[in-house]
Write an enzyme that holds these catalytic residues in place. Structure first.
Site, short mmCIF file in Angstrom:
data_model
loop_
_atom_site.label_atom_id
_atom_site.label_comp_id
_atom_site.label_asym_id
_atom_site.label_seq_id
_atom_site.Cartn_x
_atom_site.Cartn_y
_atom_site.Cartn_z
N ASP A 41 102.83 84.52 33.39
CA ASP A 41 102.19 85.41 32.42
C ASP A 41 103.14 86.48 31.87
OD1 ASP A 41 98.91 85.46 34.02
OD2 ASP A 41 99.96 83.97 32.81
N ARG A 56 88.12 80.22 29.43
CA ARG A 56 88.31 79.23 30.47
C ARG A 56 87.94 79.74 31.86
NH1 ARG A 56 90.75 75.42 31.20
NH2 ARG A 56 91.59 76.29 33.09
N ARG A 104 91.89 89.88 24.30
CA ARG A 104 91.22 89.26 25.43
C ARG A 104 91.77 89.81 26.74
NH1 ARG A 104 90.90 82.89 25.24
NH2 ARG A 104 90.18 83.42 27.33
N LYS A 123 92.94 92.33 34.43
CA LYS A 123 92.02 91.32 33.86
C LYS A 123 91.77 90.23 34.90
CE LYS A 123 93.66 87.85 31.11
NZ LYS A 123 93.27 86.49 31.47
N ASN A 124 92.86 89.74 35.52
CA ASN A 124 92.71 88.56 36.39
C ASN A 124 92.18 88.88 37.78
OD1 ASN A 124 93.50 87.10 34.20
ND2 ASN A 124 95.59 86.75 34.91
N CYS A 129 93.96 74.61 26.46
CA CYS A 129 94.29 75.67 25.50
C CYS A 129 95.73 75.43 25.07
CB CYS A 129 94.13 77.05 26.15
SG CYS A 129 95.34 77.35 27.43
N ARG A 187 95.16 72.26 31.31
CA ARG A 187 94.36 73.08 32.24
C ARG A 187 93.27 72.26 32.95
NH1 ARG A 187 95.00 78.59 30.27
NH2 ARG A 187 94.42 79.26 32.36
N PRO A 188 93.60 71.16 33.60
CA PRO A 188 92.59 70.37 34.31
C PRO A 188 91.96 71.17 35.45
CG PRO A 188 94.78 69.67 34.95
CD PRO A 188 94.96 70.65 33.82
N ILE A 189 90.82 70.70 35.97
CA ILE A 189 90.21 71.41 37.10
C ILE A 189 89.95 70.45 38.26
CG2 ILE A 189 89.19 73.25 35.70
CD1 ILE A 189 86.47 71.75 36.08
N ASP A 190 90.77 69.42 38.36
CA ASP A 190 90.59 68.43 39.44
C ASP A 190 90.66 69.07 40.83
OD1 ASP A 190 93.24 68.88 38.52
OD2 ASP A 190 93.95 67.32 39.86
C1 EPZ Z 1 95.13 81.88 36.27
O1 EPZ Z 1 94.80 80.75 35.49
C2 EPZ Z 1 95.27 83.04 35.29
N1 EPZ Z 1 94.00 83.27 34.61
C3 EPZ Z 1 96.35 82.72 34.26
O2 EPZ Z 1 96.49 83.87 33.43
C4 EPZ Z 1 97.66 82.49 34.98
O3 EPZ Z 1 98.65 82.11 34.05
C5 EPZ Z 1 97.48 81.37 36.03
O4 EPZ Z 1 96.40 81.71 36.92
C6 EPZ Z 1 98.74 81.15 36.84
O5 EPZ Z 1 99.09 82.32 37.50
C7 EPZ Z 1 93.06 84.01 35.24
O6 EPZ Z 1 93.23 84.44 36.37
C8 EPZ Z 1 91.79 84.26 34.47
P1 EPZ Z 1 96.01 77.78 37.89
P2 EPZ Z 1 94.32 79.39 36.25
O7 EPZ Z 1 94.76 77.09 38.27
O8 EPZ Z 1 93.49 79.71 37.41
C9 EPZ Z 1 97.34 73.26 37.14
C10 EPZ Z 1 96.61 85.07 31.43
O9 EPZ Z 1 97.38 85.09 30.47
N2 EPZ Z 1 96.01 72.93 37.70
O10 EPZ Z 1 96.80 78.47 38.94
O11 EPZ Z 1 93.78 78.47 35.21
C11 EPZ Z 1 97.20 73.88 35.75
O12 EPZ Z 1 97.14 72.86 34.77
C12 EPZ Z 1 96.20 83.75 32.03
O13 EPZ Z 1 96.12 86.09 31.97
C13 EPZ Z 1 95.69 71.59 37.92
O14 EPZ Z 1 96.48 70.69 37.65
O15 EPZ Z 1 95.74 78.83 36.74
C14 EPZ Z 1 98.45 74.71 35.61
O16 EPZ Z 1 99.50 73.87 35.18
C15 EPZ Z 1 96.90 82.57 31.37
N3 EPZ Z 1 94.46 71.29 38.42
C16 EPZ Z 1 98.71 75.19 37.04
O17 EPZ Z 1 97.94 74.31 37.90
C17 EPZ Z 1 93.54 72.28 38.73
O18 EPZ Z 1 92.43 71.95 39.20
C18 EPZ Z 1 98.29 76.63 37.28
O19 EPZ Z 1 96.91 76.72 37.10
C19 EPZ Z 1 93.90 73.63 38.49
C20 EPZ Z 1 95.14 73.93 37.98
#
Ligand code: EPZ
Length: 417
Positions: free
Chosen positions: A304, A92, A396, A22-23, A116, A121-124
């Site tokens: 995950d 997301r 999903r 999926k990812n 969620c 899940r911020p995107i800063d």
């Molecule tokens: C991806 O999410 C995966 N989703 C998630 O899988 C997975 O848990 C995660 O990576 C970690 O491996 C997909 O690939 C579609 P991150 P993503 O940005 O990209 C913080 C599943 O079950 N953060 O690495 O959203 C954030 O809050 C899903 O398949 C910021 O602070 O993960 C989190 O605590 C769930 N600012 C941490 O980083 C940002 O701008 C990891 O987030 C971005 C992230």
């Protein structure tokens, strides 16, 4: 919301195919908008998030055609559209359309991805990074509006190796007029898969030890690309065998992508071996050894897989501790497991799991897809019928999880409500 009905209490025996990741599929499908051409993507999982992503591509003018697990995306006539929350829904991961649209169209309007159950899940990090690439981003009430004259190649040093932010940067950088370097980048197998896809359409991308180099271009070509197997799906079935017991073979699973998962479940007591066709797992389902595990970014134990691991450790011969270091609220499944008779205490990012001798069949609820998979695993160990609500979360990310468990001899069926 449908549910899965599970009649547990028996060991697993059988062979099941591991589907495409999926990812990996989601960022690769977003990337299909970039080459303004033909993309033949093999081994694509038939899951809700993939269908939603394909729907957004279609609304942007791409032609989508499925042939088995192959999806053909023709983006030659794609055009800019606003990706609003009617399109993104609760998905997301649609935030990485921001990078793909900025690459192809030099502009993007994408609705804000909500938080969620597992975290805010911020995107800063996404925003800061894309701004370094010359993209002007304005935050509206419900969406981000992005525009750029050109995508500026640059060196970006991430404060945290965010998977999504790394993907957004890679997608935009593929259309930059020069080389972009991402340091402290995410290095999950799914990131390497996106790098392979971008290279296949003409933007050479190399990942090495947390540094990613993207050679942007304006000359793209058609591609034929195969999605890697889903390491989390494979890990889910290893966990199921670890607590239900039995002997299973996971066809197409790639052990090289899941070393830490294999390591932890080996310590738990599973006998795991692999050949190039997949992974073989044997377990008594008894004498589960307690573990202390901290989740982390790749190659550490994946967040995950945390709910699935927790389900197994509820039946360990002793006390285990799981430290969830990636997301701030990813223990919702613990309350549901306690309803089944587990003994779990949560303190901040730490879960203490005191092993019990058995769990009771119950009606429980999933609030995210991995928690749902973990609850099905727990139900497989119980005599009698359990019901796992929240099937739509599970769908999903897992293609026909009931069919896969049936391949392994388990009695799991979907019931719509
Ligand atoms: C991806 O999410 C995966 N989703 C998630 O899988 C997975 O848990 C995660 O990576 C970690 O491996 C997909 O690939 C579609 P991150 P993503 O940005 O990209 C913080 C599943 O079950 N953060 O690495 O959203 C954030 O809050 C899903 O398949 C910021 O602070 O993960 C989190 O605590 C769930 N600012 C941490 O980083 C940002 O701008 C990891 O987030 C971005 C992230």
């Amino acid at each position: 919301m449908g549910r899965y009905i599970v009649y547990g209490g028996k060991k697993l025996f059988g062979i099941t195919d591991i589907h495409g990741s999926k990812n990996a599929a989601l960022p690769v499908l977003c990337g299909c908008i970039i080459n303004s051409g033909l993309n033949v993507i093999h081994n694509c999982p038939k899951i809700t998030d993939v269908f939603n992503t394909c729907h957004i591509l279609e609304r942007a003018g791409c032609k989508i055609k499925w042939d088995g697990s192959t999806v053909i995306v023709d983006s030659s006539k794609a055009r800019f559209i606003v990706i609003d929350d009617e399109l993104t829904g609760s998905m997301r991961s649609s935030i990485i359309f921001m990078g793909a649209f900025c690459g192809r169209f030099k502009k993007a309007v994408v609705s804000k991805p909500g938080g969620c159950r597992i975290g805010k899940r911020p995107i800063d990090i996404h925003i800061e990074s894309l701004e370094q690439m010359g993209i002007v981003i304005t935050e509206g009430l419900n969406c981000f509006s992005c525009s750029a004259g050109a995508i500026k190649p640059c060196e970006i040093n991430l404060r945290f190796p965010s998977v999504g932010a790394t993907e957004n940067i890679m997608l935009s950088a593929s259309c930059a007029d020069g080389v972009t370097v991402i340091k402290n980048a995410a290095c999950e197998p799914e990131i390497e898969a996106l790098a392979g896809f971008l290279t296949s359409i003409g933007a050479k991308t190399v990942c090495e030890n947390g540094k990613i180099t993207v050679c942007g271009t304006d000359k793209f070509n058609d591609t034929e690309y195969t999605i890697i197997p889903d390491r989390i799906e494979a890990g889910t079935y290893i966990a199921a065998c670890g607590c239900a017991g039995g002997e299973i073979f996971l066809k197409n699973a790639n052990a090289a992508h899941m070393r830490e998962v294999v390591n932890v479940f080996g310590k738990i007591g599973c006998k795991i071996s692999f050949c190039d066709g997949g992974i073989y797992v044997k377990s008594s389902g008894k004498d589960i050894m307690p573990q202390n595990v901290k989740t982390g970014v790749y190659p550490y134990f994946p967040t995950d897989m945390q709910p699935q691991l927790m389900s197994v450790l509820t039946l360990a011969q002793g006390t285990s501790i799981i430290n969830e270091s990636v997301f701030e609220n990813r223990f919702n499944h613990a309350l549901e497991l306690n309803k089944m008779g587990a003994n779990i205490e949560i303190e901040g990012s730490e879960a203490t799991i005191k092993g019990v001798t058995k769990l009771e069949a119950s009606e429980i609820s999933a609030f995210d897809l991995r928690a749902g998979a973990g609850l099905i695993i727990a139900a497989l160990t119980c005599d009698g019928m359990s019901a796992v609500n929240g099937a739509e979360y599970i769908k999903r990310g897992y293609e026909a999880i009931d069919e896969s468990f049936k391949d392994l001899g388990a009695n799991v069926r979907y019931e719509s409500r």
